[in-house]
Scaffold this active site. Structure first.
Site, PDB file in Angstrom:
ATOM      1  N   ARG A  68       7.717  -5.261   2.817  1.00 35.16           N
ATOM      2  CA  ARG A  68       6.413  -5.875   2.546  1.00 35.16           C
ATOM      3  C   ARG A  68       6.194  -5.821   1.037  1.00 35.16           C
ATOM      4  O   ARG A  68       6.148  -4.743   0.452  1.00 35.16           O
ATOM      5  CB  ARG A  68       5.256  -5.176   3.256  1.00 35.16           C
ATOM      6  CG  ARG A  68       3.916  -5.858   2.840  1.00 35.16           C
ATOM      7  CD  ARG A  68       2.759  -5.519   3.733  1.00 35.16           C
ATOM      8  NE  ARG A  68       2.206  -4.204   3.481  1.00 35.16           N
ATOM      9  CZ  ARG A  68       1.039  -3.786   3.988  1.00 35.16           C
ATOM     10  NH1 ARG A  68       0.326  -4.591   4.769  1.00 35.16           N
ATOM     11  NH2 ARG A  68       0.607  -2.566   3.742  1.00 35.16           N
TER      12      ARG A  68
ATOM     13  N   ASP B 120      -7.509  -5.013   7.580  1.00 31.05           N
ATOM     14  CA  ASP B 120      -8.186  -6.003   6.736  1.00 31.05           C
ATOM     15  C   ASP B 120      -8.923  -7.031   7.590  1.00 31.05           C
ATOM     16  O   ASP B 120     -10.025  -7.469   7.237  1.00 31.05           O
ATOM     17  CB  ASP B 120      -7.174  -6.713   5.821  1.00 31.05           C
ATOM     18  CG  ASP B 120      -6.922  -5.907   4.555  1.00 31.05           C
ATOM     19  OD1 ASP B 120      -7.899  -5.466   3.939  1.00 31.05           O
ATOM     20  OD2 ASP B 120      -5.754  -5.713   4.193  1.00 31.05           O
TER      21      ASP B 120
ATOM     22  N   GLU C 273      -4.973 -12.047   7.509  1.00 32.12           N
ATOM     23  CA  GLU C 273      -5.846 -10.868   7.545  1.00 32.12           C
ATOM     24  C   GLU C 273      -7.208 -11.123   6.914  1.00 32.12           C
ATOM     25  O   GLU C 273      -7.916 -10.187   6.574  1.00 32.12           O
ATOM     26  CB  GLU C 273      -5.156  -9.641   6.941  1.00 32.12           C
ATOM     27  CG  GLU C 273      -4.428  -9.854   5.635  1.00 32.12           C
ATOM     28  CD  GLU C 273      -3.617  -8.639   5.168  1.00 32.12           C
ATOM     29  OE1 GLU C 273      -3.701  -7.559   5.758  1.00 32.12           O
ATOM     30  OE2 GLU C 273      -2.888  -8.788   4.172  1.00 32.12           O
TER      31      GLU C 273
ATOM     32  N   HIS D  33       0.820  -1.215   0.000  1.00 26.73           N
ATOM     33  CA  HIS D  33       0.000   0.000   0.000  1.00 26.73           C
ATOM     34  C   HIS D  33       0.858   1.271   0.000  1.00 26.73           C
ATOM     35  O   HIS D  33       0.371   2.345  -0.336  1.00 26.73           O
ATOM     36  CB  HIS D  33      -0.945   0.013   1.204  1.00 26.73           C
ATOM     37  CG  HIS D  33      -1.930  -1.108   1.176  1.00 26.73           C
ATOM     38  ND1 HIS D  33      -2.828  -1.280   0.162  1.00 26.73           N
ATOM     39  CD2 HIS D  33      -2.139  -2.147   2.025  1.00 26.73           C
ATOM     40  CE1 HIS D  33      -3.564  -2.359   0.387  1.00 26.73           C
ATOM     41  NE2 HIS D  33      -3.159  -2.918   1.512  1.00 26.73           N
TER      42      HIS D  33
HETATM   43  C1  3PY Z   1      -3.840  -4.263   7.658  1.00 30.74           C
HETATM   44  O1  3PY Z   1      -4.080  -3.779   8.779  1.00 30.74           O
HETATM   45  O2  3PY Z   1      -4.682  -4.828   6.954  1.00 30.74           O
HETATM   46  C2  3PY Z   1      -2.489  -4.177   7.146  1.00 30.74           C
HETATM   47  O3  3PY Z   1      -2.218  -4.728   6.104  1.00 30.74           O
HETATM   48  C3  3PY Z   1      -1.482  -3.392   7.917  1.00 30.74           C
HETATM   49  O4  3PY Z   1      -0.630  -2.726   7.078  1.00 30.74           O
HETATM   50 MG    MG Z   2      -3.827  -5.524   5.017  1.00 31.33          MG
END
Ligand code: 3PY
Ligand code: MG
Length: 260
Positions: A70, A176, A150, A45
């Protein structure tokens, strides 16, 4: 020679990572020269690119800190590349199945554990390894593969993901995860409802001998997460550091004028 990050993780100490999405080696270096243990460069992101990651890893390592990258979703080619460029760990987002976890581990580890291709020239230079052989002998243990949990699918497959050889740790993406947990109704990284799930993920990771990590906006929740067993805390974000620091500075200056 043991890598600084893997040694710290294996010692069980809490590890705090800065989080950098701004594609600039100067920002990466500024983050590395604070009290953070490491800096994560975010290609998912954040706006980090292969070039800015190349420059950023150099700047972080030359400031004496280990670097984490990442990668974007599914870009396991970039995982190997990040290691070649001198990253000590890679965080892979959206690891939702055993197949995802295996593909990630495959890109991160040399045979017989995985299928990583040889070419870590920058990593050898930055890490001060004495020889190619010395790097080969320590790379699988020292290059940490961190799988993001996530989604509901990831939670359902968690024990199988944790059982994949070559996955060293898991990383909860709480934003997420909150969207998944609430069936798409809310995004809230500290959603009360999901804390039981967040605690359970850490418990199962530790039982499987893997370290749990999590993304944190508010340092106020770190003690709670540490209580669940989380060990690596990635703290958001370079944009926020600048906004907060600048905001505090200008507010103090304006206050000083007002009160003079
Ligand atoms: C999330 O909180 O979904 C993340 O990917 C943190 O960067
Ligand atoms: Mg995420």
């Amino acid at each position: 020679m043991a890598d600084q990050l893997s040694s710290k993780i294996r010692s069980g100490k809490a590890v705090f990572s800065a989080w950098s999405g701004i594609p600039s080696q100067y920002v990466a270096e500024a983050c590395a020269r604070t009290d953070f243990d490491t800096v994560t460069l975010d290609m998912q992101h954040g706006a980090q690119t292969t070039q800015s990651v190349t420059d950023g890893i150099g700047a972080i390592r030359l400031a004496g800190k280990p670097a984490i990258v990442r990668i974007p979703v599914g870009r396991f080619d970039m995982a190997s590349r990040a290691l070649d460029l001198g990253a000590s760990a890679v965080i892979a987002p959206m690891i939702n199945s055993v197949a995802d976890a295996r593909a990630f581990a495959e890109s991160m580890k040399f045979p017989p554990l995985g299928g990583r291709s040889w070419g870590p020239h920058r990593a050898i230079t930055l890490g001060g390894y004495e020889s190619n052989q010395a790097y080969l002998e320590s790379a699988n243990a020292d290059s940490l593969a961190i799988a993001m949990i996530e989604t509901r699918e990831a939670l359902d497959a968690l024990d199988d993901i944790l059982a994949v050889d070559g996955i060293d740790g898991i990383f909860v993406g709480p934003s997420d995860f909150s969207i998944a947990w609430s069936g798409g109704k809310t995004v809230n990284p500290v959603l009360d409802d999901m804390m039981e799930g967040v605690a359970e993920i850490a418990r199962r990771a530790k039982a499987a001998g893997k370290f749990p990590a999590i993304f944190v906006f508010d340092p106020g929740v770190v003690a709670q997460y540490a209580g669940y067993g989380y060990q690596l805390f990635a703290m958001a974000t370079d944009g926020l550091y600048i906004a907060r620091g600048a905001g505090d500075l200008v507010a103090a200056a304006r206050q000083a004028v007002k009160s003079s």
